[in-house]
Design a protein around this motif. Structure first.
Motif, PDB file in Angstrom:
ATOM      1  N   GLY A   1       0.772  -1.229   0.000  1.00  0.00           N
ATOM      2  CA  GLY A   1       0.000   0.000   0.000  1.00  0.00           C
ATOM      3  C   GLY A   1       0.798   1.269   0.000  1.00  0.00           C
ATOM      4  N   HIS A   2       2.137   1.217  -0.035  1.00  0.00           N
ATOM      5  CA  HIS A   2       2.962   2.416  -0.059  1.00  0.00           C
ATOM      6  C   HIS A   2       2.990   3.022  -1.459  1.00  0.00           C
ATOM      7  CE1 HIS A   2       4.210   1.670   4.003  1.00  0.00           C
ATOM      8  NE2 HIS A   2       4.734   0.492   3.694  1.00  0.00           N
ATOM      9  N   GLU A   3       3.428   4.275  -1.550  1.00  0.00           N
ATOM     10  CA  GLU A   3       3.520   4.954  -2.836  1.00  0.00           C
ATOM     11  C   GLU A   3       4.590   4.291  -3.715  1.00  0.00           C
ATOM     12  OE1 GLU A   3       1.814   7.408  -4.214  1.00  0.00           O
ATOM     13  OE2 GLU A   3       0.446   7.474  -2.506  1.00  0.00           O
ATOM     14  N   VAL A   4       4.325   4.259  -5.035  1.00  0.00           N
ATOM     15  CA  VAL A   4       5.260   3.646  -5.993  1.00  0.00           C
ATOM     16  C   VAL A   4       5.498   4.644  -7.120  1.00  0.00           C
ATOM     17  CG1 VAL A   4       5.695   1.724  -7.558  1.00  0.00           C
ATOM     18  CG2 VAL A   4       4.427   1.348  -5.423  1.00  0.00           C
ATOM     19  N   LEU A   5       6.769   4.885  -7.460  1.00  0.00           N
ATOM     20  CA  LEU A   5       7.153   5.783  -8.558  1.00  0.00           C
ATOM     21  C   LEU A   5       7.948   4.974  -9.574  1.00  0.00           C
ATOM     22  CD1 LEU A   5       7.302   8.666  -9.721  1.00  0.00           C
ATOM     23  CD2 LEU A   5       9.429   8.970  -8.412  1.00  0.00           C
ATOM     24  N   ARG A   6       7.478   4.984 -10.829  1.00  0.00           N
ATOM     25  CA  ARG A   6       8.147   4.202 -11.874  1.00  0.00           C
ATOM     26  C   ARG A   6       9.336   4.972 -12.457  1.00  0.00           C
ATOM     27  NH1 ARG A   6       2.603   2.942 -13.417  1.00  0.00           N
ATOM     28  NH2 ARG A   6       2.184   0.722 -13.253  1.00  0.00           N
ATOM     29  N   LYS A   7      10.454   4.250 -12.693  1.00  0.00           N
ATOM     30  CA  LYS A   7      11.592   4.811 -13.407  1.00  0.00           C
ATOM     31  C   LYS A   7      11.348   4.697 -14.902  1.00  0.00           C
ATOM     32  CE  LYS A   7      15.043   3.238 -10.001  1.00  0.00           C
ATOM     33  NZ  LYS A   7      16.213   2.351  -9.810  1.00  0.00           N
ATOM     34  N   PRO A   8      11.886   5.623 -15.682  1.00  0.00           N
ATOM     35  CA  PRO A   8      12.505   6.902 -15.302  1.00  0.00           C
ATOM     36  C   PRO A   8      11.433   7.913 -14.946  1.00  0.00           C
ATOM     37  CG  PRO A   8      12.460   6.699 -17.676  1.00  0.00           C
ATOM     38  CD  PRO A   8      11.902   5.416 -17.143  1.00  0.00           C
ATOM     39  N   PHE A   9      11.779   8.914 -14.150  1.00  0.00           N
ATOM     40  CA  PHE A   9      10.793   9.889 -13.697  1.00  0.00           C
ATOM     41  C   PHE A   9      11.371  11.288 -13.827  1.00  0.00           C
ATOM     42  CE2 PHE A   9      13.137   8.101 -10.116  1.00  0.00           C
ATOM     43  CZ  PHE A   9      13.737   9.223  -9.583  1.00  0.00           C
ATOM     44  N   THR A  10      10.471  12.261 -13.908  1.00  0.00           N
ATOM     45  CA  THR A  10      10.877  13.664 -13.963  1.00  0.00           C
ATOM     46  C   THR A  10      10.930  14.232 -12.547  1.00  0.00           C
ATOM     47  OG1 THR A  10       8.604  14.436 -14.173  1.00  0.00           O
ATOM     48  CG2 THR A  10       9.785  13.897 -16.225  1.00  0.00           C
ATOM     49  N   ILE A  11      11.505  15.424 -12.425  1.00  0.00           N
ATOM     50  CA  ILE A  11      11.548  16.069 -11.110  1.00  0.00           C
ATOM     51  C   ILE A  11      10.135  16.379 -10.631  1.00  0.00           C
ATOM     52  CG2 ILE A  11      12.319  18.140  -9.881  1.00  0.00           C
ATOM     53  CD1 ILE A  11      14.810  18.164 -11.534  1.00  0.00           C
TER      54      ILE A  11
END
Length: 669
Positions: free
Chosen positions: A629-639
């Motif tokens: 349930g934690h936040e997930v950020l996919r690579k590659p990502f912008t600032i």
């Protein structure tokens, strides 16, 4: 008792004639039997030789493909070594190149009976030695930390004509062996057919001999009853007939064994054909690899060219430099999109599934579809899914439907009707592909376009296969749909024929739970600005030093206070040294300890600290509950994407498992 009458001269002559005929018949039968058995043995030997030649050709082709794959892996490992400078990667390059040399020696040994192939292998050896010298120079410069020089040498080696000569020579060896295989397969087939014919002839001849023996025995018995003096001769004839019958029975048993051996050879032949099909599959993998390399090289050319031009013009022409930087970022975004499509096709894209209503999702996409397809395309919708939900990644399902709608538009040449409808289906086991029995939600996308013929329909899911003109499509749209639906536990069905359009049906398992609230679309989120989130102390756990440096610099640019951690084993000590840490940003796949395992270890002592997972490929991280349930950020990502993800993670806070969040945000497919 009176003696029986003696046979007359005429009867004696008739008896002698009979005996002569019987002896001649037996001799001819024996000779014919010996000849037939010899022919069957010769035919079997020829068949065995042809099958051995077939297996030899298969071994040469498999060894050539293995050699080619080993050299490719070695060169790819060298490229990673040049970029990363990792000694283990360098050793892997050297081991693979040395193994390729061993395979080449083996190839030379098994083709030594073929002068033409020996010449090709000699040429391949020369190219291998030249290529080895080129790559060894790159490895040596990398070993002495001459990074840019080694990268330049590696690029020159990739442009060397030895690459083309190596591929051409390898293809010439495989083509020559394939032609030999075709000829040898024909010879084996003819040998098997000849053996079968001889076996049938031998069986028929045996039956004739048995019938003749029976007739002769009957005649001998009749003569024995008529003349006592001929009884002994009749007994001898009967005995000979019995011996002949026994020989025929023995030969018949041998024929049965020969037929059993033929059936075994047929089974071995089927296995050889299966091996050939595997070789053909490897050819398809080679075509896929070539397509990926082609597209990535194009995108890397844009990135490298744009960055080099920007560096040259940064001082005197800053506007041009910014334009070239924008071009490079566009190329990088395209490469990231291609990677996501490939991961979706390979069923390895990290998903964020949730319980959603297909009817609600499609209704919310109507305006987007109208804007994307244009005014000449009429979009019709039909909703019969009701309250049945599906467990999928909302963004991936929207992309899949958008891909299908764009394909439908192109098939109709920009004018026609696209129908998108939902329905409920209760399927039996095996009714639709490999789907298990149960309730499913069907989403159909139908068009009034030109349709597809069977040859095209058979290849629609192949990556990089497209019927569109060059530059109009990558050939990954349907592959991505196929991978995403399979990763979500569903099945894709296509019904099409020339002249009557195409209907694509997505079958997704029904999910019995409450629907999640629709998330904010990515393109509606506000642009990130430094300072929009209060500054915080953030621990960044990342094993790649370049990604770690980039992430910490981006966080500092946004006003935060990052604490870099290159090894997950050091995270606990850094948490003790910085008690004011409010957030942990962790990579997912790392050596020795994955991101979810690290968070599980930190949770008992730091339950109040927020968590943000960053991942590009999460295939080895665990099951569907790995992110908890934690936040997930996919690579590659912008600032900007990093700023939004950090803001949400800080707002969520805490390492405590959230069952509701786990249901809505489970990340692995």
């Amino acid at each position: 008792m009176a003696d029986p009458p003696l046979p007359q001269d005429g009867d004696r002559d008739l008896t002698g004639l009979r005996r002569g005929l019987v002896a001649g018949f037996a001799l001819l039968a024996a000779l014919a039997l010996v000849v037939l058995i010899g022919m069957v043995s010769t035919s079997n030997a020829e068949r065995d030789a042809a099958l051995r030649a077939q297996r030899h050709s298969f071994e040469v082709m498999n060894l050539a493909r293995t050699l080619e794959a080993t050299m490719t892996r070695s060169e790819a490992a060298l490229g990673r070594y040049v970029v990363s400078g990792d000694a283990q990667t360098g050793r892997y390059y050297f081991d693979q190149w040395r193994r390729a040399g061993t395979l080449l020696t083996r190839l030379r040994q098994i083709v030594r009976d073929n002068p033409a192939q020996v010449k090709l292998v000699d040429r391949l050896q020369a190219i291998y030695d030249l290529r080895g010298d080129q790559l060894a120079d790159v490895a040596l410069r990398t070993n002495y930390n001459q990074g840019w020089n080694a990268l330049g040498r590696y690029f020159q080696a990739g442009q060397s004509k030895s690459v083309t000569e190596l591929a051409d020579t390898m293809e010439a060896i495989i083509t020559a062996e394939r032609n030999l295989l075709i000829a040898r397969t024909g010879a084996a087939t003819r040998s098997v057919e000849r053996s079968n014919r001889l076996a049938r002839i031998l069986s028929l001849f045996g039956a004739v001999v048995v019938m003749g023996a029976i007739i002769l025995a009957y005649a001998a018995i009749q003569e024995m009853t008529q003349r006592r003096l001929a009884r002994r001769e009749a007994d001898d004839e009967a005995r000979r007939a019995d011996e002949l019958e026994a020989a025929v029975a023995a030969r018949t048993a041998e024929l049965r064994d020969a037929n059993a051996a033929l059936r075994a050879e047929a089974a071995e032949r089927e296995a050889a054909e299966a091996q050939l099909r595997q070789v053909q599959k490897m050819d398809a993998v080679g075509q896929l690899t070539g397509g990926i390399a082609h597209d990535f090289n194009n995108m890397l050319a844009v990135v490298l060219g744009g960055l080099e031009l920007a560096r040259r013009r940064a001082a005197d022409r800053p506007d041009d430099a910014l334009r070239h930087i924008d071009n490079a970022m566009d190329g990088a975004r395209r490469a990231a999109a291609l990677t996501r499509r490939l991961l979706a096709f390979a069923r390895a894209e990290p998903l964020l599934p949730e319980a959603i209503s297909a009817d609600t999702l499609i209704a919310g996409m109507t305006e987007l579809l109208d804007r994307t397809l244009g005014e000449r395309i009429r979009v019709e919708t039909g909703f019969a899914g009701g309250d049945w939900l599906v467990w999928v990644d909302r963004q991936q399902l929207e992309n899949a439907l958008l891909n299908l709608a764009v394909n439908a538009r192109d098939a109709m040449d920009g004018e026609g009707t696209v129908s998108i409808a939902t329905s409920r289906r209760s399927l039996a086991a095996g009714e639709a592909g490999a789907l298990p029995a149960g309730d499913h939600v069907a989403i159909t996308v139908a068009d009034t376009g030109c349709g597809m013929d069977p040859a095209v329909l058979e290849r629609v899911f192949e990556p990089f296969f497209t019927t569109k003109p060059v530059g109009k499509g990558t050939g990954l749209g349907l592959s991505q749909v196929f991978g995403f639906v399979g990763q979500s536990g569903g099945e894709v069905l296509i019904d099409s024929a020339p002249g009557r359009g195409t209907t694509v049906t997505l079958l997704l398992p029904r999910h019995c739970a409450a629907a999640a609230a629709a998330p904010i679309a990515a393109d509606t989120e506000p642009a990130a600005q430094a300072g929009t989130t209060p500054p915080a102390r953030i621990l960044v756990v990342e094993d790649d030093p370049r990604v770690l440096a980039a992430t910490t610099e981006a966080l500092a640019e946004l006003g935060h206070h990052p604490v870099p951690c290159p090894d997950p084993e050091q995270a606990e000590a850094l948490m003790r040294d910085h008690p004011d840490i409010r957030l942990v940003i962790s990579d997912v796949v790392m050596p020795r300890l994955t991101g979810p395992e690290l968070i599980a270890r930190l949770h008992p002592r730091h339950p109040q600290v927020g968590v943000l997972f960053v991942t590009g490929y999460a295939g080895d991280a665990g099951g569907n509950d790995a992110f908890a349930g934690h936040e997930v950020l996919r690579k590659p990502f912008t600032i900007g994407a990093l700023e939004r993800a950090v803001g949400r993670a800080l707002a969520r806070g805490g390492m405590t498992r959230d069952p509701a969040g786990s249901t809505a945000q489970a990340a692995l497919g």
